[in-house]
Each structure stands twice: as C-alpha cells, then as structure tokens.
Design a protein around this motif. Structure first.
Motif, PDB file in Angstrom:
ATOM      1  N   LEU A  80       0.830  -1.208   0.000  1.00 36.08           N
ATOM      2  CA  LEU A  80       0.000   0.000   0.000  1.00 36.08           C
ATOM      3  C   LEU A  80       0.864   1.258   0.000  1.00 36.08           C
ATOM      4  O   LEU A  80       0.524   2.246  -0.647  1.00 36.08           O
ATOM      5  CB  LEU A  80      -0.942   0.000   1.205  1.00 36.08           C
ATOM      6  CG  LEU A  80      -2.025  -1.075   1.193  1.00 36.08           C
ATOM      7  CD1 LEU A  80      -2.752  -1.101   2.535  1.00 36.08           C
ATOM      8  CD2 LEU A  80      -2.994  -0.854   0.039  1.00 36.08           C
ATOM      9  N   ASP A  83       2.078   1.514  -3.590  1.00 38.92           N
ATOM     10  CA  ASP A  83       1.079   1.182  -4.609  1.00 38.92           C
ATOM     11  C   ASP A  83       1.613   0.139  -5.587  1.00 38.92           C
ATOM     12  O   ASP A  83       1.608   0.321  -6.800  1.00 38.92           O
ATOM     13  CB  ASP A  83       0.601   2.420  -5.368  1.00 38.92           C
ATOM     14  CG  ASP A  83      -0.685   2.148  -6.150  1.00 38.92           C
ATOM     15  OD1 ASP A  83      -1.482   1.296  -5.709  1.00 38.92           O
ATOM     16  OD2 ASP A  83      -0.896   2.787  -7.204  1.00 38.92           O
ATOM     17  N   ARG A  89      -3.587   0.294  -4.010  1.00 41.05           N
ATOM     18  CA  ARG A  89      -4.028   1.311  -3.041  1.00 41.05           C
ATOM     19  C   ARG A  89      -5.469   1.733  -3.320  1.00 41.05           C
ATOM     20  O   ARG A  89      -6.287   1.821  -2.402  1.00 41.05           O
ATOM     21  CB  ARG A  89      -3.098   2.510  -3.051  1.00 41.05           C
ATOM     22  CG  ARG A  89      -3.379   3.454  -1.882  1.00 41.05           C
ATOM     23  CD  ARG A  89      -2.451   4.658  -1.824  1.00 41.05           C
ATOM     24  NE  ARG A  89      -1.064   4.259  -1.832  1.00 41.05           N
ATOM     25  CZ  ARG A  89      -0.128   4.841  -2.591  1.00 41.05           C
ATOM     26  NH1 ARG A  89      -0.427   5.827  -3.390  1.00 41.05           N
ATOM     27  NH2 ARG A  89       1.125   4.432  -2.530  1.00 41.05           N
ATOM     28  N   ALA A  90      -5.808   1.976  -4.585  1.00 41.09           N
ATOM     29  CA  ALA A  90      -7.179   2.379  -4.923  1.00 41.09           C
ATOM     30  C   ALA A  90      -8.162   1.251  -4.611  1.00 41.09           C
ATOM     31  O   ALA A  90      -9.251   1.501  -4.075  1.00 41.09           O
ATOM     32  CB  ALA A  90      -7.263   2.779  -6.394  1.00 41.09           C
ATOM     33  N   ASP A  93      -8.540   1.182  -0.861  1.00 43.86           N
ATOM     34  CA  ASP A  93      -9.376   2.291  -0.390  1.00 43.86           C
ATOM     35  C   ASP A  93     -10.855   1.989  -0.624  1.00 43.86           C
ATOM     36  O   ASP A  93     -11.696   2.268   0.238  1.00 43.86           O
ATOM     37  CB  ASP A  93      -8.973   3.597  -1.066  1.00 43.86           C
ATOM     38  CG  ASP A  93      -7.633   4.124  -0.589  1.00 43.86           C
ATOM     39  OD1 ASP A  93      -7.117   3.661   0.454  1.00 43.86           O
ATOM     40  OD2 ASP A  93      -7.070   5.009  -1.280  1.00 43.86           O
ATOM     41  N   ALA A  94     -11.162   1.387  -1.775  1.00 48.27           N
ATOM     42  CA  ALA A  94     -12.545   1.006  -2.060  1.00 48.27           C
ATOM     43  C   ALA A  94     -13.008  -0.075  -1.077  1.00 48.27           C
ATOM     44  O   ALA A  94     -14.146  -0.042  -0.595  1.00 48.27           O
ATOM     45  CB  ALA A  94     -12.670   0.518  -3.502  1.00 48.27           C
ATOM     46  N   CYS A  96     -11.905  -0.487   1.949  1.00 53.75           N
ATOM     47  CA  CYS A  96     -12.110   0.191   3.246  1.00 53.75           C
ATOM     48  C   CYS A  96     -13.472   0.870   3.282  1.00 53.75           C
ATOM     49  O   CYS A  96     -14.191   0.775   4.288  1.00 53.75           O
ATOM     50  CB  CYS A  96     -11.015   1.234   3.486  1.00 53.75           C
ATOM     51  SG  CYS A  96      -9.435   0.560   3.986  1.00 53.75           S
ATOM     52  N   SER A  97     -13.828   1.538   2.197  1.00 54.18           N
ATOM     53  CA  SER A  97     -15.120   2.222   2.138  1.00 54.18           C
ATOM     54  C   SER A  97     -16.264   1.223   2.244  1.00 54.18           C
ATOM     55  O   SER A  97     -17.236   1.461   2.960  1.00 54.18           O
ATOM     56  CB  SER A  97     -15.249   3.015   0.833  1.00 54.18           C
ATOM     57  OG  SER A  97     -14.342   4.078   0.828  1.00 54.18           O
ATOM     58  N   ARG A 102     -10.836  -0.594   8.447  1.00 55.54           N
ATOM     59  CA  ARG A 102      -9.583  -0.812   7.738  1.00 55.54           C
ATOM     60  C   ARG A 102      -9.073  -2.246   7.917  1.00 55.54           C
ATOM     61  O   ARG A 102      -8.620  -2.876   6.971  1.00 55.54           O
ATOM     62  CB  ARG A 102      -8.516   0.188   8.207  1.00 55.54           C
ATOM     63  CG  ARG A 102      -7.233   0.112   7.399  1.00 55.54           C
ATOM     64  CD  ARG A 102      -6.200   1.138   7.881  1.00 55.54           C
ATOM     65  NE  ARG A 102      -5.114   1.267   6.931  1.00 55.54           N
ATOM     66  CZ  ARG A 102      -4.110   0.401   6.803  1.00 55.54           C
ATOM     67  NH1 ARG A 102      -4.043  -0.671   7.578  1.00 55.54           N
ATOM     68  NH2 ARG A 102      -3.173   0.595   5.889  1.00 55.54           N
TER      69      ARG A 102
END
Length: 144
Positions: A80, A83, A89-90, A93-94, A96-97, A102
C-alpha cells in the motif's frame, strides 16, 4: 532482495513485541509490526513465547500460522505504501469504504494475496499482481 529465514521472521515479531511492551524505541518497520500485533491479541501468547520459533502450525490441524498471518499483514502495508502492484491502493481504499473497517479490508487483501500466491505456486508461474488487484476490487464491489 531481502529474504529472511523462517526463524528470522519469527524472531522479528517476537523481538518487536517485547520491545513494544518494554516501551523501547522501535524502528519504522517494527512500529508497523507492533501496530499489526495490537490488532491481533489472539497472537500475543505466541509472540510472548520464545519457544514458538520452533513451533509448527499445520493447516490440516485447523491452525492458522500467526507468523504467516502477521507477515502477510506487513507485506500488504508495504504494498500500500508504494502502490505495488499498481492499483492496489485504490482497490484497498474502495475495500475500506465498503467494509467500514480498515482491518476488515486488510483481511480482504490477505485473502486475495493468499489466493494469488497459492495459484502462482500451484501453477509454477510468477505471482499475478493484476489478478490480486482484480480480486480486491471485486471484494470491494468495484466493477471491472
């Protein structure tokens, strides 16, 4: 390339936990490892026992190897931070959302990383970073 032995990896986590509990100064990598260890109280007894360096954790006995689990956590944190593979990483992040936590998203990444490594090992091929990212994107509910 850094290629530690099994005992070196296990000693790293055992020593890091000891230093953390003694409030000693930690290296940046030890700080990350200590943060991971605090998320896993179920492994504290293992890292507090120096004899665990020689212990086996056979999956056929239904055991999770705590050192492998912690090492994969550490690998994901490194991935992470740079990347690598591209897009991780993206995708993370998705995840995590979607998950809201996390640590839950890290465990999604752990599953995908483990699957990718298992496939590469089984097929005798290099690890497929794109497949790893696709797996995490799928878990995050991201199309494509």
């Amino acid at each position: 390339m850094f290629n530690p032995s099994r005992d070196q990896v296990r000693s790293f986590f055992i020593d890091t936990w000891r230093k953390y509990r003694s409030k000693e100064v930690l290296t940046p990598m030890e700080t990350i490892a200590a943060d991971i260890l605090t998320l896993h109280p179920e492994y504290h007894a293992v890292v507090e026992d120096p004899e665990s360096i020689d212990r086996d954790f056979p999956p056929e006995a239904g055991q999770v190897n705590p050192f492998l689990h912690l090492s994969l956590h550490l690998a994901i944190e490194e991935q992470l931070s740079i990347d690598q593979p591209p897009g991780i990483r993206a995708a993370f992040d998705a995840a995590c959302s979607r998950r809201g936590e996390r640590h839950d998203a890290v465990h999604d990444a752990l599953e995908c990383l483990g699957e990718m490594l298992f496939t590469a090992q089984r097929n005798g091929t290099p690890p497929d970073g794109a497949a790893y990212v696709r797996c995490l994107r799928k878990k995050a509910g991201v199309p494509g």
